[in-house]
Design a protein around this motif. Structure first.
Motif, short mmCIF file in Angstrom:
data_model
loop_
_atom_site.label_atom_id
_atom_site.label_comp_id
_atom_site.label_asym_id
_atom_site.label_seq_id
_atom_site.Cartn_x
_atom_site.Cartn_y
_atom_site.Cartn_z
N GLY A 6 0.77 -1.23 0.00
CA GLY A 6 0.00 0.00 0.00
C GLY A 6 0.79 1.28 0.00
O GLY A 6 0.22 2.36 0.24
N VAL A 35 2.39 4.74 -1.02
CA VAL A 35 1.95 5.78 -1.95
C VAL A 35 3.14 6.38 -2.70
O VAL A 35 3.07 6.62 -3.90
CB VAL A 35 1.19 6.88 -1.18
CG1 VAL A 35 0.82 8.04 -2.11
CG2 VAL A 35 -0.06 6.30 -0.53
N GLY A 52 -1.95 -0.55 -7.33
CA GLY A 52 -2.46 -0.30 -5.98
C GLY A 52 -2.55 1.18 -5.67
O GLY A 52 -3.05 1.98 -6.46
N ASN A 53 -2.01 1.58 -4.51
CA ASN A 53 -2.08 2.96 -4.06
C ASN A 53 -0.92 3.82 -4.57
O ASN A 53 -0.91 5.03 -4.33
CB ASN A 53 -2.07 3.02 -2.52
CG ASN A 53 -3.27 2.33 -1.91
OD1 ASN A 53 -4.35 2.31 -2.50
ND2 ASN A 53 -3.09 1.75 -0.74
N LYS A 86 1.59 6.25 -6.20
CA LYS A 86 1.51 7.43 -7.06
C LYS A 86 2.88 7.91 -7.53
O LYS A 86 2.96 8.62 -8.52
CB LYS A 86 0.82 8.57 -6.31
CG LYS A 86 -0.63 8.31 -5.94
CD LYS A 86 -1.24 9.52 -5.24
CE LYS A 86 -2.69 9.23 -4.84
NZ LYS A 86 -3.29 10.41 -4.15
N ALA A 125 -4.20 1.49 -11.34
CA ALA A 125 -4.07 1.82 -9.93
C ALA A 125 -5.43 1.83 -9.25
O ALA A 125 -6.48 1.77 -9.90
CB ALA A 125 -3.39 3.18 -9.77
N ASN A 126 -5.40 1.96 -7.91
CA ASN A 126 -6.64 2.08 -7.13
C ASN A 126 -7.13 3.52 -7.06
O ASN A 126 -8.02 3.82 -6.27
CB ASN A 126 -6.42 1.56 -5.71
CG ASN A 126 -6.13 0.08 -5.67
OD1 ASN A 126 -6.48 -0.64 -6.61
ND2 ASN A 126 -5.50 -0.39 -4.61
N HIS A 127 -6.55 4.39 -7.86
CA HIS A 127 -6.91 5.81 -7.85
C HIS A 127 -6.85 6.31 -9.29
O HIS A 127 -6.38 5.61 -10.20
CB HIS A 127 -5.95 6.60 -6.97
CG HIS A 127 -4.50 6.42 -7.35
ND1 HIS A 127 -3.92 7.11 -8.39
CD2 HIS A 127 -3.53 5.60 -6.86
CE1 HIS A 127 -2.66 6.75 -8.52
NE2 HIS A 127 -2.40 5.82 -7.60
#
Length: 819
Positions: A449, A451, A479-480, A482, A508-510
């Motif tokens: 997880g 970032v 995933g998270n 960035k 990604a999850n975003h």
């Protein structure tokens, strides 16, 4: 965006002939500096509403978060913090000795390693300056004066040293040159605060060189001061820099070296210097965006070099841009220049070209007699052309074309800036060169997880003369995550026939952009709808890779800045540098070096915009092969080109191959090296193929060095490509679309250690389609197995009509022969 909107409000008010006058308007509404150091002056008449708007704009500019690059608090092996060497940064203490000690510590770390490497003496080092006001009184030179530091039979090649100076933030990290500092008093013998190379170092091979996130204040009594004298080769730049000087200082930023490489300047504000940014000496290319120059005699001066500049704002500068010399090449886009009535005698034009080639688009002025003055005979005589404002598009040479249907204007693709992604809390991943596979520990941090990840390395592997950390499978960004910061390190592999990229970007999850920066490897694969931002990526650590430096299987936008996508020619002949499509993608690149590949860029139906490029060191294959889609390439260097492969002559020898595509080539420069006199541009339009040799698209120039430099003949002659335009136009019928691809397979839960076994039921068919068990045969088989769910029709048998073979080629990026 707010500032941009405010500027358009002002333009609308002017158009409505409101009685409004704002002196140095651009300073308030465009400048990247804070109002306290900008020196804005405003005189408002009957414009209360405008005053409120400008006040808001200035307030936003002053209190914006700014450009910052915070590093992790934990120890980073290649980061040298000036505070650890005695710097105070309190605005009163003399930090000169501490800065010298920091540079010496970097040199000592290299000297102790005693490496004799062709590329990477150890790995890039960072001189890090946390926020504070550091008072200094001397020059700091990143390279030692002795270019080869030898002890016995072992040498450290300082000429390829990799050092960057990085502040914590542009607004918060200030280097102040004290009043009347020794040696800075001679305007005819200027002295920089920071100097990358010793003056005697004529040729520059160093990469990973740059200055980032800093402000400079030059004290009084220093008329010979220069903030930065810089040079870098293919990978480096100057970003997020503010220089404030008393009126008359020599130059704010100086880029004066021969063969200075492809270098990127971005978000720079200079004020008070005689010359804001000086760019001189052949050859190669500098590109600059978002530049503000205030109260300079000349905002940018260019001599015998290629320069692309976009979004330049010159406020109260006698001349915005001035060029000299036949080798000069200026491309200027989307810029605005204003001169107040109090300045005095104005120059004949905001941009004055005294030699070389000139291309300008979307340029507006206020206060100058003309926008452009182009001296057509490379002299300051009466033979010139004046161009009024606004300049929609101007080229000193008429567009070259092969078909009469070609428009007279450039492609003009929409231009977007790279998204600015703020830094978040770091997860530091420690990797080690003594182990064979660092991928699992990196992947675990991503899948847990994280970032923002930064790599921190120790004991690098040095197999084969390069310095890197081994991985045996791709790093999958998902995933998270960035931001993936490589810590200025390299990820490499051992063995030949590498079939996987260094980094693969999955969904990604975003919905935010994913940033990849400050890392070396051998390939990026974009499998995500997320936007990807690539900054300072060097491709080439797997010399026998069969994957491109970049390719996409999804339509997410991509932005690339200051990256080296060059390969090793002997091995790279199997693949391409950049492969776009057939999934449509928007691709924006600044300062992109793509050298050494058999095919530099292949574009199948995407939009490709490159501002500042370097092609070369290849044999007979085109720099650009485009089939459908659009491309605009401007401000670039074509560095050597061969029409021979050993003793074999390669014909046709294509520099560019355009097939039913909307393409513009603008402001390109060649070196004399290679076979440019045998090169051609080939274009296919509606089934008709035409080609033109160098006399149809190259303009010859000759440069004679000054008495203090003696250059070999191959550096004295070159060619220009002023402006080439293909026949396809965006307002005409669209190029034929590329066939759609089936969706890519879902991402695995984690990258495996290697290819899975091929099921026995498929071996017979795969052997027919992909003969052989090594090289492309092996790659092909593995690729097909990844796509079995999409391709199987009756077991493992492809569709009998042969249509599946085209799709297989697309999936696998291979040259296949249908059995």
């Amino acid at each position: 965006r707010v500032l941009f909107i405010v500027s358009h409000i002002f333009n609308a008010l002017r158009a409505a002939k409101k009685k409004t006058y704002i002196e140095s308007l651009s300073c308030c509404c465009y400048s990247y500096c804070c109002c306290s150091c900008c020196g804005c002056k405003m005189a408002i008449f009957n414009a209360n509403q405008v005053w409120k708007l400008c006040s808001i704009a200035v307030l936003l500019a002053c209190f914006r978060s700014g450009y910052s690059h915070p590093l992790p608090k934990s120890f980073m092996v290649n980061v040298f913090n000036v505070r650890n060497y005695g710097a105070k940064g309190d605005g009163n203490s003399d930090d000169t000795a501490a800065f010298h000690a920091t540079v010496s510590a970097i040199h000592n770390s290299m000297n102790n390693s005693k490496l004799n490497l062709p590329w990477h003496p150890k790995y890039p080092s960072i001189m890090y300056i946390p926020e504070g006001n550091y008072v200094v009184r001397d020059m700091f030179q990143l390279y030692p004066n002795d270019p080869l530091n030898c002890s016995g039979l072992t040498c450290v090649d300082w000429r390829e040293l990799m050092i960057s100076v990085m502040g914590e933030s542009m607004e918060g990290t200030i280097v102040s040159l004290a009043d009347n500092s020794p040696g800075f008093d001679d305007v005819h013998n200027s002295k920089p605060i920071f100097q990358t190379h010793p003056p005697a170092d004529l040729f520059n091979n160093g990469q990973w060189l740059g200055y980032y996130d800093l402000s400079f204040k030059i004290g009084s009594g220093n008329p010979g001061a220069v903030a930065i004298r810089h040079a870098a080769n293919n990978l480096g730049g100057v970003k997020n820099i503010n220089v404030a000087a008393p009126m008359g200082a020599a130059a704010c930023i100086d880029f004066p070296i021969f063969l200075g490489g492809l270098t990127y300047f971005k978000h720079i504000s200079v004020s008070g210097c005689d010359i804001g940014i000086n760019v001189s000496q052949p050859q190669d290319i500098l590109v600059a965006e978002h530049i503000t120059a205030t109260n300079c005699t000349v905002a940018i001066q260019l001599r015998d070099k290629g320069l692309g500049v976009r979004d330049l704002h010159a406020i109260d500068c006698g001349i915005a841009v001035e060029t000299f010399g036949a080798a000069a090449s200026l491309t200027i886009l989307d810029s605005m220049f204003s001169l107040s009535s109090s300045y005095g005698d104005a120059a004949p034009a905001a941009v004055v070209s005294r030699g070389g080639q000139l291309y300008a688009r979307n340029v507006t002025i206020s206060g100058y007699p003309a926008a452009l003055r182009d001296y057509l005979t490379n002299k300051t005589d009466s033979t010139f052309t004046d161009v009024p404002s606004p300049v929609k598009e101007y080229s000193h040479a008429s567009p070259l074309h092969l078909f009469s249907e070609a428009p007279a204007t450039a492609t003009q693709l929409p231009i977007k800036d790279s998204p600015e992604v703020p830094y978040e809390e770091w997860t530091v991943v420690n990797i080690n060169g003594s182990i064979k596979d660092n991928a699992p520990v990196i992947q675990a941090a991503i899948d847990e997880g994280a970032v923002s990840i930064m790599l921190n390395g120790s004991t690098p592997n040095m197999t084969g003369g390069s310095v890197y950390y081994r991985i045996a499978s791709p790093i999958v960004l998902r995933g998270n995550l960035k931001r993936f910061h490589g810590g200025w390190l390299g990820l490499g592999c051992e063995g030949k026939g590498v079939t996987y990229p260094t980094i693969r970007v999955d969904k990604a999850n975003h919905s935010d952009p994913v940033v990849i920066e400050y890392i070396s490897g051998w390939g990026l694969q974009h499998n995500s709808p997320n936007t990807v931002v690539v900054n300072m990526f060097s491709c080439g650590l797997a010399h026998s890779s069969t994957v491109p430096c970049y390719n996409n299987t999804a339509s997410g936008d991509v932005f690339i800045e200051s990256s080296n996508f060059g390969g090793n020619l002997a091995a790279a002949a199997q693949t391409v540098g950049i492969s776009l499509g057939p999934v449509h993608q928007n691709f924006w690149a600044r300062a992109l070096d793509v050298e050494g590949w058999s095919d530099h860029i292949q574009n199948y139906g995407s939009n490709l915009w490159i501002f500042g490029l370097k092609f070369g060191e290849t044999e007979g294959k085109p720099y650009l092969l485009t089939k459908g889609g659009s491309a605009e390439l401007s401000a670039g260097l074509l560095n050597s080109f061969s029409c021979q492969n050993g003793n074999q002559s390669l014909q046709p020898c294509q520099a560019f191959h355009i097939q039913d595509s909307d393409v513009s080539l603008i402001g390109l420069v060649t070196t004399e090296t290679g076979d440019f006199e045998n090169a051609t541009v080939m274009e296919t339009y509606k089934g008709t193929l035409k080609q033109v040799n160098h006399t149809g698209f190259l303009t010859r120039w000759t440069w004679w060095p000054s008495s203090n430099h003696s250059l070999p003949p191959w550096l004295r002659i070159g060619y220009h490509i002023p402006f080439y335009r293909s026949a396809w136009a965006s307002n005409g019928p669209a190029p034929p679309p590329s066939p759609p691809l089936p969706p890519p397979p879902p991402s695995p839960p984690a990258p495996g250690p290697g290819p899975a076994p091929i099921p026995p039921a498929c071996i017979s068919t795969l052997n027919k389609i992909c003969p052989g068990d090594k090289g492309q045969g092996s790659v092909c088989k593995r690729c097909l197995m990844d796509h079995i769910p999409q391709m199987k029709a009756g077991g493992c048998i492809p569709a009998p009509d042969g249509s599946m073979y085209a799709t297989i080629k697309t999936w696998c990026n291979l040259t296949l022969t249908m059995p």
